[in-house]
Design a protein around this motif. Sequence first.
Motif, PDB file in Angstrom:
ATOM      1  N   MET A  33      54.360  44.835  47.096  1.00  0.00           N
ATOM      2  CA  MET A  33      53.648  45.073  48.230  1.00  0.00           C
ATOM      3  C   MET A  33      53.856  46.162  48.953  1.00  0.00           C
ATOM      4  N   LEU A  34      54.694  47.513  48.469  1.00  0.00           N
ATOM      5  CA  LEU A  34      55.660  48.886  49.238  1.00  0.00           C
ATOM      6  C   LEU A  34      53.790  49.043  48.654  1.00  0.00           C
ATOM      7  N   CYS A  35      53.348  49.182  47.381  1.00  0.00           N
ATOM      8  CA  CYS A  35      52.192  49.643  46.836  1.00  0.00           C
ATOM      9  C   CYS A  35      51.183  49.432  47.997  1.00  0.00           C
ATOM     10  N   LEU A  36      51.168  48.238  48.270  1.00  0.00           N
ATOM     11  CA  LEU A  36      49.754  46.994  48.427  1.00  0.00           C
ATOM     12  C   LEU A  36      49.453  48.245  49.792  1.00  0.00           C
ATOM     13  N   LEU A  37      50.500  48.293  50.582  1.00  0.00           N
ATOM     14  CA  LEU A  37      50.636  48.797  52.129  1.00  0.00           C
ATOM     15  C   LEU A  37      50.607  49.435  52.204  1.00  0.00           C
ATOM     16  N   THR A  38      50.351  50.891  51.033  1.00  0.00           N
ATOM     17  CA  THR A  38      49.843  52.185  51.015  1.00  0.00           C
ATOM     18  C   THR A  38      48.848  52.528  50.551  1.00  0.00           C
ATOM     19  N   ASN A  39      48.022  53.417  51.132  1.00  0.00           N
ATOM     20  CA  ASN A  39      46.318  53.880  51.267  1.00  0.00           C
ATOM     21  C   ASN A  39      46.600  54.401  49.967  1.00  0.00           C
ATOM     22  N   TYR A  40      45.711  53.769  48.720  1.00  0.00           N
ATOM     23  CA  TYR A  40      45.482  54.279  47.302  1.00  0.00           C
ATOM     24  C   TYR A  40      46.104  55.898  47.305  1.00  0.00           C
ATOM     25  N   CYS A  41      45.102  56.238  48.254  1.00  0.00           N
ATOM     26  CA  CYS A  41      45.094  58.362  48.095  1.00  0.00           C
ATOM     27  C   CYS A  41      46.081  58.989  48.717  1.00  0.00           C
ATOM     28  N   ASN A  42      46.873  58.357  48.727  1.00  0.00           N
ATOM     29  CA  ASN A  42      48.151  58.677  49.667  1.00  0.00           C
ATOM     30  C   ASN A  42      49.692  58.764  49.038  1.00  0.00           C
ATOM     31  N   ALA A  55      58.853  43.421  52.703  1.00  0.00           N
ATOM     32  CA  ALA A  55      59.917  42.726  52.918  1.00  0.00           C
ATOM     33  C   ALA A  55      59.377  41.745  53.729  1.00  0.00           C
ATOM     34  N   ALA A  56      58.863  41.962  55.418  1.00  0.00           N
ATOM     35  CA  ALA A  56      58.536  41.491  55.919  1.00  0.00           C
ATOM     36  C   ALA A  56      57.323  40.715  56.326  1.00  0.00           C
ATOM     37  N   HIS A  57      56.458  41.490  55.316  1.00  0.00           N
ATOM     38  CA  HIS A  57      55.354  40.597  54.918  1.00  0.00           C
ATOM     39  C   HIS A  57      55.632  39.853  53.910  1.00  0.00           C
ATOM     40  N   LEU A  58      55.898  39.592  52.675  1.00  0.00           N
ATOM     41  CA  LEU A  58      56.546  38.467  52.467  1.00  0.00           C
ATOM     42  C   LEU A  58      57.330  37.302  52.485  1.00  0.00           C
ATOM     43  N   SER A  59      58.201  38.315  53.513  1.00  0.00           N
ATOM     44  CA  SER A  59      58.699  36.213  54.153  1.00  0.00           C
ATOM     45  C   SER A  59      57.915  35.870  55.413  1.00  0.00           C
ATOM     46  N   SER A 109      46.106  47.891  52.122  1.00  0.00           N
ATOM     47  CA  SER A 109      46.529  48.048  53.251  1.00  0.00           C
ATOM     48  C   SER A 109      46.078  47.203  54.724  1.00  0.00           C
ATOM     49  N   SER A 110      44.662  47.263  54.573  1.00  0.00           N
ATOM     50  CA  SER A 110      44.112  46.268  55.343  1.00  0.00           C
ATOM     51  C   SER A 110      43.363  45.383  55.021  1.00  0.00           C
ATOM     52  N   ALA A 111      43.971  44.623  53.929  1.00  0.00           N
ATOM     53  CA  ALA A 111      43.122  43.595  53.137  1.00  0.00           C
ATOM     54  C   ALA A 111      45.116  43.106  53.950  1.00  0.00           C
ATOM     55  N   ILE A 112      45.662  43.452  53.338  1.00  0.00           N
ATOM     56  CA  ILE A 112      47.192  42.706  53.228  1.00  0.00           C
ATOM     57  C   ILE A 112      47.734  42.273  55.235  1.00  0.00           C
ATOM     58  N   HIS A 113      46.929  42.760  55.868  1.00  0.00           N
ATOM     59  CA  HIS A 113      47.453  42.978  56.875  1.00  0.00           C
ATOM     60  C   HIS A 113      46.370  41.626  57.533  1.00  0.00           C
ATOM     61  N   LEU A 114      44.897  41.827  57.164  1.00  0.00           N
ATOM     62  CA  LEU A 114      43.903  40.593  57.142  1.00  0.00           C
ATOM     63  C   LEU A 114      44.659  39.304  57.183  1.00  0.00           C
ATOM     64  N   VAL A 151      44.369  32.068  50.559  1.00  0.00           N
ATOM     65  CA  VAL A 151      45.447  32.840  50.513  1.00  0.00           C
ATOM     66  C   VAL A 151      46.306  33.386  49.605  1.00  0.00           C
ATOM     67  N   GLU A 152      46.505  32.199  48.229  1.00  0.00           N
ATOM     68  CA  GLU A 152      47.209  32.022  47.026  1.00  0.00           C
ATOM     69  C   GLU A 152      45.986  33.124  46.025  1.00  0.00           C
ATOM     70  N   GLU A 153      45.043  32.473  46.413  1.00  0.00           N
ATOM     71  CA  GLU A 153      44.383  33.664  45.472  1.00  0.00           C
ATOM     72  C   GLU A 153      44.192  34.887  45.280  1.00  0.00           C
ATOM     73  N   THR A 154      44.567  35.292  46.631  1.00  0.00           N
ATOM     74  CA  THR A 154      43.998  36.783  47.242  1.00  0.00           C
ATOM     75  C   THR A 154      45.036  37.046  46.947  1.00  0.00           C
ATOM     76  N   LEU A 155      46.575  37.243  47.057  1.00  0.00           N
ATOM     77  CA  LEU A 155      47.474  37.651  46.689  1.00  0.00           C
ATOM     78  C   LEU A 155      48.071  37.029  45.656  1.00  0.00           C
ATOM     79  N   THR A 156      47.721  36.428  44.745  1.00  0.00           N
ATOM     80  CA  THR A 156      47.787  36.863  43.070  1.00  0.00           C
ATOM     81  C   THR A 156      46.967  37.952  42.711  1.00  0.00           C
ATOM     82  N   ASN A 157      45.528  38.269  43.058  1.00  0.00           N
ATOM     83  CA  ASN A 157      44.734  38.758  42.952  1.00  0.00           C
ATOM     84  C   ASN A 157      44.971  40.178  42.828  1.00  0.00           C
ATOM     85  N   PHE A 158      45.965  40.632  43.841  1.00  0.00           N
ATOM     86  CA  PHE A 158      46.456  41.750  44.599  1.00  0.00           C
ATOM     87  C   PHE A 158      47.804  42.125  43.500  1.00  0.00           C
TER      88      PHE A 158
END
Length: 284
Positions: A33-42, A55-59, A109-114, A151-158
């Motif tokens: 999740m830490l990596c997903l919340l970071t832009n791949y360019c950064n 952790a908050a997003h996972l919770s 990151s934007s996808a996870i927030h959505l 939600v399950e499919e999207t998080l699994t794909n990530f």
Amino acid sequence: QLKVNNTKMSKSLGNFITVSDFLEKYSANHFRMLCLLTNYCNDVDYTGITLKNAAAHLSKAQSFFSDTRAYMDGRTVGSASVNESHILERIAHTQQEVASHLSKNISTSSAIHLVIDLVSTVSKEIASKESHTSPGSVRSPAVVGAAVGFVEETLTNFGLDVSELKGFHTGSSSSLSRTATTDDVLDEVLCYRKDVRKLAIGKSETLPGVLDLVRESMVDKGDEVTDKAVGKRYRQSLAPLLKLSDDVRTNFGRMGITVKDRGEESTWEWQENTQDDSEATKTS
């Protein structure tokens, strides 16, 4: 590139953390999740703050799976109805926006927030005690299930381990093993606790017979017998039971299990490990 407090993680600098040390406090899902919340360019900045955010997003996702499971199993009260059209619209909107962000700039990151926004919307719908009065609201496990599926499919794909978020198992970071057997035991314990609570708050099916016993006892003692007095004596005599059920909830919390009382029903979920990692470095 992985950084610690905005400094490149390096063995030569002594500011590194081993995988085994990381897994003592967190799970693999936390790092993903830490990596997903970071832009791949950064660069990925490994700090106590960024890990708490992950952790908050996972919770939120974990609570979502627990709450929706309780709803679809019919174990929630005061939230029998949801606005089907609103949820379906949010699912369709989220699907479209997630696809757009990933295709344009691979913004995980934007996808996870959505996805988390959708999680919050559905959770509020099924938790709202007023939802059944809203126009177009009906009890709809199928629609809630559609949201869960997306939600399950999207998080699994990530790359996230959704079974861990659902509480089916855990990584090495937990002191308890989340197996199907453990879940079954917890279900039985909390089912018993639910019956005790119902008895203590006067909602049990056996209540009439118990009240008759209380009334007979008061008559034998020569006390004034009225419905109000009998009810008061009943609540006083069973108050310790209510305290014991609260103690069980508190003790479960200390073991990493959150128990939520919803009217006469109760649900439970595993807590994510959110310890502060302010000392995220290891010196050789």
